[in-house]
Structures are given as structure tokens and as C-alpha cells.
Design an enzyme around this catalytic site. Sequence first.
Site, mmCIF file in Angstrom:
data_model
loop_
_atom_site.group_PDB
_atom_site.id
_atom_site.type_symbol
_atom_site.label_atom_id
_atom_site.label_comp_id
_atom_site.label_asym_id
_atom_site.label_seq_id
_atom_site.Cartn_x
_atom_site.Cartn_y
_atom_site.Cartn_z
ATOM 1 N N LYS A 84 -9.211 2.133 12.274
ATOM 2 C CA LYS A 84 -8.269 2.946 11.498
ATOM 3 C C LYS A 84 -9.047 3.893 10.586
ATOM 4 C CE LYS A 84 -6.563 -0.836 9.945
ATOM 5 N NZ LYS A 84 -5.779 -1.916 9.310
ATOM 6 N N THR A 99 0.422 3.876 -0.238
ATOM 7 C CA THR A 99 0.042 3.360 1.082
ATOM 8 C C THR A 99 -0.208 1.852 1.055
ATOM 9 O OG1 THR A 99 -2.260 3.964 0.600
ATOM 10 C CG2 THR A 99 -0.941 5.558 1.830
ATOM 11 N N GLY A 102 0.078 -1.667 2.023
ATOM 12 C CA GLY A 102 0.625 -2.379 3.175
ATOM 13 C C GLY A 102 0.531 -1.636 4.494
ATOM 14 N N THR A 103 -0.221 -0.544 4.545
ATOM 15 C CA THR A 103 -0.298 0.210 5.799
ATOM 16 C C THR A 103 -0.925 -0.605 6.923
ATOM 17 O OG1 THR A 103 -2.354 1.218 5.003
ATOM 18 C CG2 THR A 103 -0.337 2.503 4.753
ATOM 19 N N GLY A 104 -2.003 -1.334 6.619
ATOM 20 C CA GLY A 104 -2.663 -2.121 7.662
ATOM 21 C C GLY A 104 -1.779 -3.219 8.208
ATOM 22 N N CYS A 105 -1.082 -3.902 7.319
ATOM 23 C CA CYS A 105 -0.151 -4.954 7.746
ATOM 24 C C CYS A 105 0.942 -4.374 8.634
ATOM 25 C CB CYS A 105 0.491 -5.613 6.523
ATOM 26 S SG CYS A 105 -0.663 -6.298 5.320
#
Length: 281
Positions: A177, A210, A212-215
Site C-alpha cells: 500500500k 484516514t 482505519g484505512t488498512g483495516c
Amino acid sequence: MSRDIAPVLTIAGSDTSGGAGIQADLKTFLAQGVYGMSVITALTAQNTQGVQATAEVTPEFLAAEIDAVFTDIPPRAVKIGMASSRALIEVIAAKLQEYQAAHVVVDPVMVATSGAPLLAADAMETLVERLLPLAEVVTPNIPELTRLTGIGILDEDSFCAAAAQAARAYGTAVLAKGGHFEGREAHDVLALPDGTLRHFRAPRSSNRNTHGTGCTLSSAIAAHLAQGETLTAAVAGAKAYLTGAIGYGLALGRGRGPLWHGWSLEDAFARQTRGYGRQGD
């Protein structure tokens, strides 16, 4: 009339602010049209400004949670998020093997957006040796990818090289990412063990919220895989959903705020509820 809704499991930590972890995963599952289930690895006291405290579940309780899910409603995909200790990672890996879990997506959560460490130093080896080999895809951000490969990532070339190295080393697909890069586009790279690289780009939103974007991205990928999509299609669909959730522009909290996970449901909800109000008195 019964309907076939794919059940999907998240194994992760709880976020009191609702922006990341279990809460973000379950919201994402609903928005993607799957039935969400959860196994909690840890409680966190956190908000948009940072993590104030954490409390892990015991390995025995974690095993009981996983057994309860798999022996009744076997998930069609599993997303793994925060698992901060060697003992918990060992339990997760053993149970995934025991139940022959399909479509495992590992988000190797190592550090919170606020900078708080979320993976114990002695757990890294266990993560790499026990959990990553079970994954269909691993979704590291740039700091996590650097830690997994030892490659200093300074530009797009080193970013792609690190993704390719990780895929070869761990024998699994790696979605690197690129959100930490500056620029007009959010650029992610899907590296396959055979050396294939696939690029996913989307316009970068000006929204700084942003959390919590990875979750959210990893959960959306798991949801798409559970519904029979190829990995490439699952990543593309998940990225489109995440782009919309960031771009909506939700602004909550005093720090780095959460996304709006319900953005894609708003039109459908409006259509369903239209006409259900009181019709005059």
C-alpha cells in the site's frame, strides 16, 4: 426463501472509536454484502488521537472464540488484523490450519497510525514463519513492508522491488500500500510470487482523516474473495470502496478521524426507506 450470504470472519483488535479494528471490519463487511463475524484479540482504549491502553485476551480464550465460529458458521474468508503477541499468533495459525481456512487475508498490523507499536518485538518471527505462509494475500503499508524486507523505500522503484521481494520470500501475494507516498495518486502494487506486478491507482483525496484505512481495505478484499472473485478483482473492488470511504470527507474527532464506511449504502438506504414515513394525519 433462504438466501446465500457469504460469512466472513475478522480476527483483530477492538477500537473504541469505531474507526479501525473489529468495528471497521464489520462495517466494511456489511457494505460489501457479506455476513460479518468477529474474534477479538485485544481491547484497545483509543480514539482519533491515539491508543491510550490495550488489554489482550488470553490464548485460551482466543482459541475458544475461533472454535465457536468455525464449528457453527465456517467463514468463506478470514481477515487477520491486530495480533500483537507470539502466543496469540501461534493460536491463530494453528486454528487456521486445523479448520483449513480459505481466503486468508493478513494485514500485518505493526504500528498504529498515531505511531503506537502494536506488535511485540518477539512476535515478528512468529508472524513471518507461522502466519504469512497461510495467507492468500498480505497487505503491508510502506513502514511494514520495510520491516518485512529490510529495504529502504524511497521511491516507486524501491517500492515495487520491496513488494516483489516480499512475495518471493513469503510465497504469497503481497499488496503493498503506497498511501504514505505524496502525490496526486494513491498507488498500490500487487506482487505475486511468480514476479508478476499489478498496479492499482486512484486519485488521492485531500481528506486527512484516514484512521482505519488498512483495516478497511483488507476486510473489503476478504469480502470480495468470499464472494468468488479473483484476487485481482477483489483488490480492485476493495480499493474503489476505500477510495469512496475516504473521499466522502467525514470529519469526526480531534485527531486523524475515521472513514465513512456507509457511503456506498446511502443511495440504497434512501430508496428502501422512501415512502415509509407517516402519510399525513
